[in-house]
Enzyme design. Sequence first.
Site, PDB file in Angstrom:
ATOM      1  N   HIS A  98      45.864  18.050  24.857  1.00  0.00           N
ATOM      2  CA  HIS A  98      44.459  17.738  25.023  1.00  0.00           C
ATOM      3  C   HIS A  98      44.013  19.084  26.153  1.00  0.00           C
ATOM      4  CE1 HIS A  98      40.380  16.647  25.549  1.00  0.00           C
ATOM      5  NE2 HIS A  98      40.541  15.937  26.252  1.00  0.00           N
TER       6      HIS A  98
ATOM      7  N   CYS B  67      38.570  11.156  23.583  1.00  0.00           N
ATOM      8  CA  CYS B  67      39.138  12.697  23.274  1.00  0.00           C
ATOM      9  C   CYS B  67      40.621  12.721  22.471  1.00  0.00           C
ATOM     10  CB  CYS B  67      39.363  13.357  24.767  1.00  0.00           C
ATOM     11  SG  CYS B  67      38.109  13.713  25.513  1.00  0.00           S
TER      12      CYS B  67
ATOM     13  N   ASN C 261      36.745  21.664  28.114  1.00  0.00           N
ATOM     14  CA  ASN C 261      37.104  20.422  27.396  1.00  0.00           C
ATOM     15  C   ASN C 261      36.177  20.084  26.345  1.00  0.00           C
ATOM     16  OD1 ASN C 261      37.521  17.767  26.652  1.00  0.00           O
ATOM     17  ND2 ASN C 261      37.744  16.906  28.817  1.00  0.00           N
TER      18      ASN C 261
END
Length: 330
Positions: free
Chosen positions: A257, A117, A287
């Site tokens: 994030h 990520c 996410n």
Amino acid sequence: MASPVRPAGIVSIASHAPEKVLTNFDLEKMVDTSDEWIRTRTGIVERHIVADHECTSDLALEASRKAIARAQVSPDEIDLIIVATVTPDFPFPATACLVQERLGASRAGAFDLQAGCTGFIYALTVAAQFVSSGAMDTVLVIGADCLSRITDWTDRTTCVLFGDGAGAAVVRPVEAGRGLLAFDLGSDGSGSELLQVEVGGAKVPITQEMVAQKRQFISMSGNEVFRFAVRAMGESAERAMARCGITSEDVGCYIPHQANLRIIDSAAKRLHAPTDKVIVNVDKYGNTSCASIPLAFDEAVQDGRIKSGDIVVCVGFGAGLTWGSCVIQW
Ligand code: UT7
């Protein structure tokens, strides 16, 4: 950090999410969970999910078209396309090549970058090096993922967390004092098993037995990843900020994030970041892996929370394990 030959920065940013929305209430009908559990443990309310006919390159293409239009760049001006993703359309060829062809970016080199990520921060940093060195003038950086395709929709411990989306940024030379001021990238492969897709690569090929055990989907040690994330995001952002000599008082906004609101809040506390300076949209998207930072960045630019001259700190973490931060003067 040595001064760049010439400053490089994001000259436009854009994003795209698929139309279909999956709410916590929808998930209540699919697994043993509740809207209340998901909201309080993660901050997520809904997420966007691709339709059957859509995939990562489709989302990447939409975000890219918007980004290059905003930058007033024509496709044949693009020197390089980097797609950060953990869900490429195929193991190979690279998703970046598929985007290159559909954009008509006839002069562009193209490759995918895999850093969990943290991929968008890695890709942005790589792009800035090409531009800073003078080797290239225009790099298109994309973060795009369809985590819904590698999610076990019967596993309540993971399926409530993820969504699909894409973001794209055009990186070009910028005026002195602007652009990417500093970065920090890191990794710790000893944590590789904490967050992974075990099956489908060269080590464990897909077999019927593996599929029956659902090992082609994301597996995660949630608590351990949570603890790692808070520490890694705090430390990485502090390192990047120290490298360009800024403190939390200089920062206009933080873009973490978007994995879990509790992770974001804990990292923000460590960084002494006031809540109103932290961009959060995990409630709307869940996410989205490599898309999460550009999705939040684009939203904050469009609604005026990021203004010309603001210092923006992007910070992420992910599978690998990896982490990374960028300090940008917008
Ligand atoms: O991009 C990086 C990707 N990964 C992450 O960012 C994940 C980081 N980790 C997390 O965000 C959190 O660890 C989770 C949201 C995954 C889990 O939250 P938690 O507060 O750490 O919960 P837990 O795993 O300790 O589980 C608490 C309880 C357990 O029940 P018992 O054993 O206490 O009876 C779970 O079985 O909650 C249960 N549970 C659920 N209950 C309802 C786990 N998932 C769910 C669910 N709905 N969806």
